[in-house]
Design an enzyme around this catalytic site. Structure first.
Site, mmCIF file in Angstrom:
data_model
loop_
_atom_site.group_PDB
_atom_site.id
_atom_site.type_symbol
_atom_site.label_atom_id
_atom_site.label_comp_id
_atom_site.label_asym_id
_atom_site.label_seq_id
_atom_site.Cartn_x
_atom_site.Cartn_y
_atom_site.Cartn_z
ATOM 1 N N GLU A 1 0.818 -1.225 0.000
ATOM 2 C CA GLU A 1 0.000 0.000 0.000
ATOM 3 C C GLU A 1 0.848 1.271 0.000
ATOM 4 O OE1 GLU A 1 -2.963 0.524 3.055
ATOM 5 O OE2 GLU A 1 -3.878 -1.379 2.505
ATOM 6 N N ASP A 2 1.921 1.255 0.763
ATOM 7 C CA ASP A 2 2.680 2.494 0.995
ATOM 8 C C ASP A 2 3.847 2.727 0.050
ATOM 9 O OD1 ASP A 2 0.999 2.862 3.107
ATOM 10 O OD2 ASP A 2 2.441 2.314 4.659
#
Ligand code: ZN
Length: 275
Positions: free
Chosen positions: A112-113
Site C-alpha cells: 500500500e505504501d
C-alpha cells in the site's frame, strides 16, 4: 563462484522439537505477566532457527522500504515503527511465533505504501508471506470510502494469518489515535476511525483471545476519552426528511389559504350595514 547458504538450523522434525524444548510446550512467551507480557527465560544456549532469519530479513526490508516515511498523525515517528509494533503484538500479546505471519506483519503495509509488489515479496519471502500481505492491502483502484467498506466485507474471509495481522494493525492504529491530540487528526476523524476499526474487528470474528481482549480494552478506553462518532444520517433518510418537511409546509399553507378564504367568505356574506 557459487556460495551455498546453509541454514543455521536444519528444519527437519528432530531439530524443530529441540527448539521447542528450549521454551517448553507453552512457547517462548508468558502472556499474563504483571505489567505486560514477559519472556520465558532460556534454559539452554539460544540457537537461531532458520525462521529467525526470515523475520530479521523482513524487518530490514521494511526499514529500507520506509527510509523516508513517517507517521505524521502519530508523533511523526518513523513508519517502520508501526510495522514493528504490529509484529510485536502478534508475538507478545497473541503469543504467535509463526515466522511467516511475523514476517508478513512486518511487511503488511509495504504494498500500500510503497512501489513494492506482491510478486516481489513472493520472490524474496515466499508465496505465503506475499499472500498475507496482499490480503492486508486495499485495492488502490477503489475510492477511500469503498476501501473502508471493502475491509469490513472481506474481513470474515481472509486467512487466519491475515486476520491476526489485521487485528494487531487496528490495535496499534487506535493506540496511536488514542494519543493523537496534536491537532493532526481532528476529533471527528478519530471518532469515525475508531467506529470503523470496531466494525472491521467485529467482522474478523474469532482470531486470538488475548489479542481481541487487548483490542477491545483499548477501544473502550479510547471511546471514553474521545467520545462517540457523530450520528450518521444517510442520504435516503435526509431526502425523506426534506420531503416530509416540504409536504408539512405545503399542508400548512393550504390550511392557511382555506382559513383566509373562509374568513373572506364570512366577511362577504355579512350585510353591508354590519360591516
Ligand atoms: Zn498498518
Amino acid at each position: 563462484m557459487t556460495f551455498v547458504v546453509r541454514p543455521a538450523v536444519m528444519t527437519h522434525g528432530r531439530n524443530k522439537s529441540r527448539i521447542h524444548r528450549h521454551y517448553g510446550a507453552a512457547g517462548p512467551f508468558l502472556q499474563e505477566g504483571e505489567g505486560g507480557p514477559t519472556y520465558r527465560p532460556y534454559t539452554r544456549p539460544m540457537i537461531m532457527p532458520q525462521s529467525t532469519a526470515l523475520i530479521l530479513d523482513a524487518a530490514a526490508f521494511a526499514a529500507t522500504c520506509y527510509t523516508d516515511q513517517r507517521r505524521t498523525h502519530a508523533g511523526d515517528v518513523p513508519a517502520v515503527n508501526h510495522a514493528i509494533s504490529v509484529a510485536r503484538e502478534i508475538a507478545t500479546t497473541a503469543g504467535v511465533d509463526n515466522a511467516s505471519v511475523l514476517a508478513a506483519a512486518l511487511l503488511h503495509d509495504v504494498i500500500e505504501d510503497t512501489d513494492i509488489t506482491a510478486d516481489q515479496l513472493a520472490e524474496r519471502f515466499g508465496a505465503s508471506v506475499a499472500e498475507m500481505v496482499a490480503e492486508c492491502s486495499d485495492d488502490p483502484d477503489l475510492k477511500r470510502k469503498e476501501r473502508k467498506a471493502a475491509q469490513i466485507e472481506h474481513a470474515p474471509n481472509i486467512s487466519p494469518g491475515a486476520k491476526l495481522i489485521k487485528l494487531a494493525d487496528k490495535l496499534c492504529n487506535i493506540r496511536e489515535i488514542h494519543g493523537a491530540d496534536d491537532g493532526k487528526w481532528s476529533l471527528k476523524k478519530r471518532q469515525k476511525y475508531l467506529e470503523w476499526a470496531d466494525e472491521v474487528v467485529t467482522a474478523l470474528g474469532q482470531v486470538n483471545e488475548s489479542l481481541e481482549r487487548a483490542y477491545w480494552t483499548e477501544s473502550k478506553e479510547t471511546a471514553a476519552l474521545i467520545g462517540p462518532a457523530p450520528k450518521k444520517v444517510n442520504k435516503a433518510d435526509k431526502k425523506a426528511d426534506k420531503k416530509a418537511r416540504k409536504a408539512d409546509k405545503a399542508a400548512r399553507s393550504a390550511t392557511e389559504e382555506v382559513e383566509e378564504a373562509d374568513a373572506a367568505m364570512a366577511t362577504a356574506s355579512l350585510d353591508p350595514i354590519e360591516r
